[in-house]
Design a protein around this motif. Structure first.
Motif, PDB file in Angstrom:
ATOM      1  N   ILE A  86       0.859  -1.047  -0.045  1.00  0.00           N
ATOM      2  CA  ILE A  86      -0.070   0.258   0.039  1.00  0.00           C
ATOM      3  C   ILE A  86       0.974   1.212   0.028  1.00  0.00           C
ATOM      4  O   ILE A  86       1.718   1.522   0.926  1.00  0.00           O
ATOM      5  CB  ILE A  86      -0.943  -0.087   1.232  1.00  0.00           C
ATOM      6  CG1 ILE A  86      -1.760  -1.297   1.235  1.00  0.00           C
ATOM      7  CG2 ILE A  86      -1.685   1.171   1.312  1.00  0.00           C
ATOM      8  CD1 ILE A  86      -2.554  -1.468   2.530  1.00  0.00           C
ATOM      9  N   ASN A  87       0.755   2.130  -0.721  1.00  0.00           N
ATOM     10  CA  ASN A  87       1.488   3.267  -1.100  1.00  0.00           C
ATOM     11  C   ASN A  87       0.702   4.536  -0.610  1.00  0.00           C
ATOM     12  O   ASN A  87      -0.428   4.481  -1.189  1.00  0.00           O
ATOM     13  CB  ASN A  87       1.743   3.540  -2.657  1.00  0.00           C
ATOM     14  CG  ASN A  87       2.499   4.948  -2.828  1.00  0.00           C
ATOM     15  OD1 ASN A  87       2.267   6.097  -2.180  1.00  0.00           O
ATOM     16  ND2 ASN A  87       3.498   4.938  -3.744  1.00  0.00           N
ATOM     17  N   LYS A  88       0.893   4.964   0.644  1.00  0.00           N
ATOM     18  CA  LYS A  88       0.011   5.504   1.348  1.00  0.00           C
ATOM     19  C   LYS A  88      -0.050   6.993   0.635  1.00  0.00           C
ATOM     20  O   LYS A  88      -1.306   7.736   0.724  1.00  0.00           O
ATOM     21  CB  LYS A  88       0.559   6.130   2.871  1.00  0.00           C
ATOM     22  CG  LYS A  88       0.105   7.255   3.528  1.00  0.00           C
ATOM     23  CD  LYS A  88       0.695   7.451   4.969  1.00  0.00           C
ATOM     24  CE  LYS A  88      -0.034   8.533   5.542  1.00  0.00           C
ATOM     25  NZ  LYS A  88       0.740   8.913   6.746  1.00  0.00           N
ATOM     26  N   GLY A 135      17.857   3.263  10.159  1.00  0.00           N
ATOM     27  CA  GLY A 135      18.442   4.231   9.316  1.00  0.00           C
ATOM     28  C   GLY A 135      19.207   3.563   7.999  1.00  0.00           C
ATOM     29  O   GLY A 135      19.357   4.289   6.909  1.00  0.00           O
ATOM     30  N   ASP A 136      19.853   2.432   8.145  1.00  0.00           N
ATOM     31  CA  ASP A 136      20.648   2.021   7.116  1.00  0.00           C
ATOM     32  C   ASP A 136      19.862   1.023   6.152  1.00  0.00           C
ATOM     33  O   ASP A 136      20.280   0.558   5.269  1.00  0.00           O
ATOM     34  CB  ASP A 136      21.648   1.210   7.661  1.00  0.00           C
ATOM     35  CG  ASP A 136      22.806   1.964   8.568  1.00  0.00           C
ATOM     36  OD1 ASP A 136      22.918   3.139   8.078  1.00  0.00           O
ATOM     37  OD2 ASP A 136      23.246   1.534   9.531  1.00  0.00           O
ATOM     38  N   THR A 147      13.830  -1.889   3.485  1.00  0.00           N
ATOM     39  CA  THR A 147      13.357  -2.619   4.345  1.00  0.00           C
ATOM     40  C   THR A 147      12.211  -2.044   5.505  1.00  0.00           C
ATOM     41  O   THR A 147      11.208  -2.443   5.543  1.00  0.00           O
ATOM     42  CB  THR A 147      14.283  -3.509   5.322  1.00  0.00           C
ATOM     43  OG1 THR A 147      15.320  -4.198   4.503  1.00  0.00           O
ATOM     44  CG2 THR A 147      13.730  -4.198   6.395  1.00  0.00           C
ATOM     45  N   THR A 148      12.571  -0.859   5.735  1.00  0.00           N
ATOM     46  CA  THR A 148      11.614  -0.227   6.667  1.00  0.00           C
ATOM     47  C   THR A 148      10.429   0.187   6.048  1.00  0.00           C
ATOM     48  O   THR A 148       9.387   0.168   6.612  1.00  0.00           O
ATOM     49  CB  THR A 148      12.699   0.995   7.295  1.00  0.00           C
ATOM     50  OG1 THR A 148      13.795   0.792   7.877  1.00  0.00           O
ATOM     51  CG2 THR A 148      11.452   2.026   8.198  1.00  0.00           C
ATOM     52  N   ASP A 149      10.786   0.722   4.807  1.00  0.00           N
ATOM     53  CA  ASP A 149       9.421   0.937   4.027  1.00  0.00           C
ATOM     54  C   ASP A 149       8.614  -0.148   3.872  1.00  0.00           C
ATOM     55  O   ASP A 149       7.272  -0.023   4.069  1.00  0.00           O
ATOM     56  CB  ASP A 149       9.815   1.618   2.748  1.00  0.00           C
ATOM     57  CG  ASP A 149       8.644   2.139   1.951  1.00  0.00           C
ATOM     58  OD1 ASP A 149       7.794   2.999   2.211  1.00  0.00           O
ATOM     59  OD2 ASP A 149       8.721   1.830   0.576  1.00  0.00           O
ATOM     60  N   LEU A 150       8.978  -1.314   3.289  1.00  0.00           N
ATOM     61  CA  LEU A 150       8.323  -2.566   3.227  1.00  0.00           C
ATOM     62  C   LEU A 150       7.512  -2.993   4.274  1.00  0.00           C
ATOM     63  O   LEU A 150       6.580  -3.425   4.335  1.00  0.00           O
ATOM     64  CB  LEU A 150       9.314  -3.578   2.754  1.00  0.00           C
ATOM     65  CG  LEU A 150       9.518  -3.760   1.257  1.00  0.00           C
ATOM     66  CD1 LEU A 150      10.531  -4.461   0.727  1.00  0.00           C
ATOM     67  CD2 LEU A 150       8.337  -3.593   0.328  1.00  0.00           C
ATOM     68  N   CYS A 151       8.299  -2.971   5.494  1.00  0.00           N
ATOM     69  CA  CYS A 151       7.696  -3.206   6.697  1.00  0.00           C
ATOM     70  C   CYS A 151       6.440  -2.563   7.129  1.00  0.00           C
ATOM     71  O   CYS A 151       5.548  -2.894   8.088  1.00  0.00           O
ATOM     72  CB  CYS A 151       8.812  -3.106   7.975  1.00  0.00           C
ATOM     73  SG  CYS A 151       9.702  -4.321   7.797  1.00  0.00           S
ATOM     74  N   GLY A 152       6.486  -1.342   6.693  1.00  0.00           N
ATOM     75  CA  GLY A 152       5.199  -0.445   7.006  1.00  0.00           C
ATOM     76  C   GLY A 152       4.218  -0.182   5.872  1.00  0.00           C
ATOM     77  O   GLY A 152       3.368   0.342   6.151  1.00  0.00           O
ATOM     78  N   SER A 153       4.421  -1.105   4.766  1.00  0.00           N
ATOM     79  CA  SER A 153       3.415  -1.093   3.809  1.00  0.00           C
ATOM     80  C   SER A 153       2.794  -2.130   3.141  1.00  0.00           C
ATOM     81  O   SER A 153       2.137  -2.157   2.382  1.00  0.00           O
ATOM     82  CB  SER A 153       4.131  -0.131   2.475  1.00  0.00           C
ATOM     83  OG  SER A 153       5.237  -0.816   2.064  1.00  0.00           O
TER      84      SER A 153
END
Length: 102
Positions: A33-35, A79-80, A84-90
């Motif tokens: 999902i792209n917010k 931060g590195d 991954t951070t984006d995928l984990c939230g979407s």
């Protein structure tokens, strides 16, 4: 799901292999999902679906870099790992099985 979600901006169904050599059982139906494009985030989508009696779940959440022992040993790892951070939230899972109807 492919037909129902194909033309909805901001929702991307995870592509399944199109050839017979990469057979999958489609056990998991994963959407991203792209917010910005869809207007609400993954967690909001999951809550809205739950309100309608549809069990969807966050997927790849939390990211392994946010779990012990990694989050204590490397608290700034997120931060590195921006992808991954984006995928984990979407990313979330949609229900599958014989009780799912169009």
């Amino acid at each position: 799901y492919q037909a129902a979600l194909a033309d909805i901006p901001g929702l991307k169904l995870w592509d399944l292999p199109a050839n017979e050599e990469d057979l999958v059982n489609a056990q998991y139906i994963v959407i991203r999902i792209n917010k910005e494009t869809y207007g609400i985030n993954r967690d909001q989508v999951v809550k809205l679906l739950a309100a309608e009696g549809i069990v969807a779940r966050r997927y790849f959440f939390p990211g392994i870099h946010r779990m012990p022992p990694y989050n204590t040993e490397m608290p700034d790892a997120g931060g590195d790992l921006p992808i991954t951070t984006d995928l984990c939230g979407s990313v979330c899972l949609l229900p599958t099985g014989p009780n799912v109807t169009p």
